[in-house]
Write an enzyme that holds these catalytic residues in place. Structure first.
Site, PDB file in Angstrom:
ATOM      1  N   CYS A   1       0.834  -1.203   0.000  1.00 44.21           N
ATOM      2  CA  CYS A   1       0.000   0.000   0.000  1.00 44.21           C
ATOM      3  C   CYS A   1       0.875   1.263   0.000  1.00 44.21           C
ATOM      4  CB  CYS A   1      -0.948  -0.055   1.189  1.00 44.21           C
ATOM      5  SG  CYS A   1      -2.236   1.204   1.182  1.00 44.21           S
TER       6      CYS A   1
ATOM      7  N   ASP B   1     -10.617  -2.718  -5.824  1.00 45.19           N
ATOM      8  CA  ASP B   1      -9.644  -1.782  -5.256  1.00 45.19           C
ATOM      9  C   ASP B   1      -9.875  -0.398  -5.853  1.00 45.19           C
ATOM     10  OD1 ASP B   1      -7.421  -0.396  -4.338  1.00 45.19           O
ATOM     11  OD2 ASP B   1      -6.051  -2.078  -4.617  1.00 45.19           O
TER      12      ASP B   1
ATOM     13  N   HIS C   1      -8.488  -4.187  -1.559  1.00 41.52           N
ATOM     14  CA  HIS C   1      -7.256  -3.488  -1.193  1.00 41.52           C
ATOM     15  C   HIS C   1      -6.834  -3.864   0.230  1.00 41.52           C
ATOM     16  CE1 HIS C   1      -4.397  -0.129  -1.554  1.00 41.52           C
ATOM     17  NE2 HIS C   1      -4.581   0.009  -0.255  1.00 41.52           N
TER      18      HIS C   1
END
Length: 245
Positions: free
Chosen positions: A133, A181, A213
């Site tokens: 991320c 996502d 995500h």
């Protein structure tokens, strides 16, 4: 943008159970998690750049230990200077305001110091990097073997990577992507594919169905689909490093 700015999905998820076997230390004044392979060799190394939950998150530490179990010396610095986002922070948390305090001007120096320490003092001869991320942006920014930085990169569900940053990579790069996502949706994935083709570098993008995500670090392990995706994203990373590092 090759991926969109982060959102609340960047700090929601499931805390995993387990006992970390690495140890905390320091690189300069930055607290850092170190995990060693069984032979204690530091020649093949991974710089692990976590999501916004930070280097103290047990999930990230367990992943670091998994890479160590596969023969890599792992270094995971505190890129947030003691100010990570707590897991499952309340919805009214002003994430964008928090992000203003954690920009390249404060993160890049930590990454650069870690890489210098790894090469000059810790005996690392080959350095790969893993970014989850938030951390993905800094894998991309420092994937420059010719400058003595990261040689091989891997990331999962990247956030706020700029197109020009991705265009500038100089080494092999792999991505684990989630089917659902909003930060790295299909159009950003396809844009990234086109950019990666033009770089001339080896690349790989794996898309995992049924997950969102954050799955590669904060997945619910009691669910078959998310557990499978998380475990295979890790195997993707290991195989990528075995091939290119």
């Amino acid at each position: 943008m090759a991926s969109n700015p982060p959102g609340s999905c960047c700090y929601h998820g499931v805390k995993h159970e387990g006992e970390a076997v690495g140890q905390m230390g320091k690189i300069g004044d930055v607290e850092t998690y170190f995990s060693y392979p069984s032979n204690k060799s530091t020649e093949k190394a991974i710089l692990l750049l976590p999501d916004v939950i930070g280097h103290g998150f047990i999930n990230a530490q367990l992943i670091a230990d998994q890479f160590a179990a596969n023969g890599y010396f792992v270094v995971m610095p505190d890129v947030f200077h003691g100010d990570p986002v707590p897991l499952n922070k309340a919805e009214d948390f002003d994430f964008m305001q928090w992000l203003k305090g954690h920009q390249p001007s404060t993160v890049d120096p930590v990454v650069e110091a870690a890489l210098a320490e790894m090469r000059e003092k810790l005996g690392c001869k080959r350095i790969g990097a893993v970014g989850y991320c938030f951390g993905a942006k800094y894998v991309v920014r420092h994937l420059k073997p010719d400058q003595g930085k990261i040689q091989v990169g891997y990331c999962a569900h990247p956030s706020f990577v700029e197109s020009q940053e991705l265009q500038g990579i100089q080494g092999p790069f792999a991505i684990s992507a989630a089917e659902t996502d909003t930060i790295f949706p299909a159009e950003k994935r396809h844009e990234s594919e086109e950019i990666l083709k033009k770089t001339g570098q080896p690349y790989q993008i794996n898309l995992y169905s049924g997950v969102e995500h954050g799955f590669a670090i904060r997945a619910a392990l009691d669910k078959k689909v998310t557990k499978y995706a998380k475990e295979n994203a890790f195997l993707q990373a290991v195989q990528w490093f075995e091939e290119h590092l």
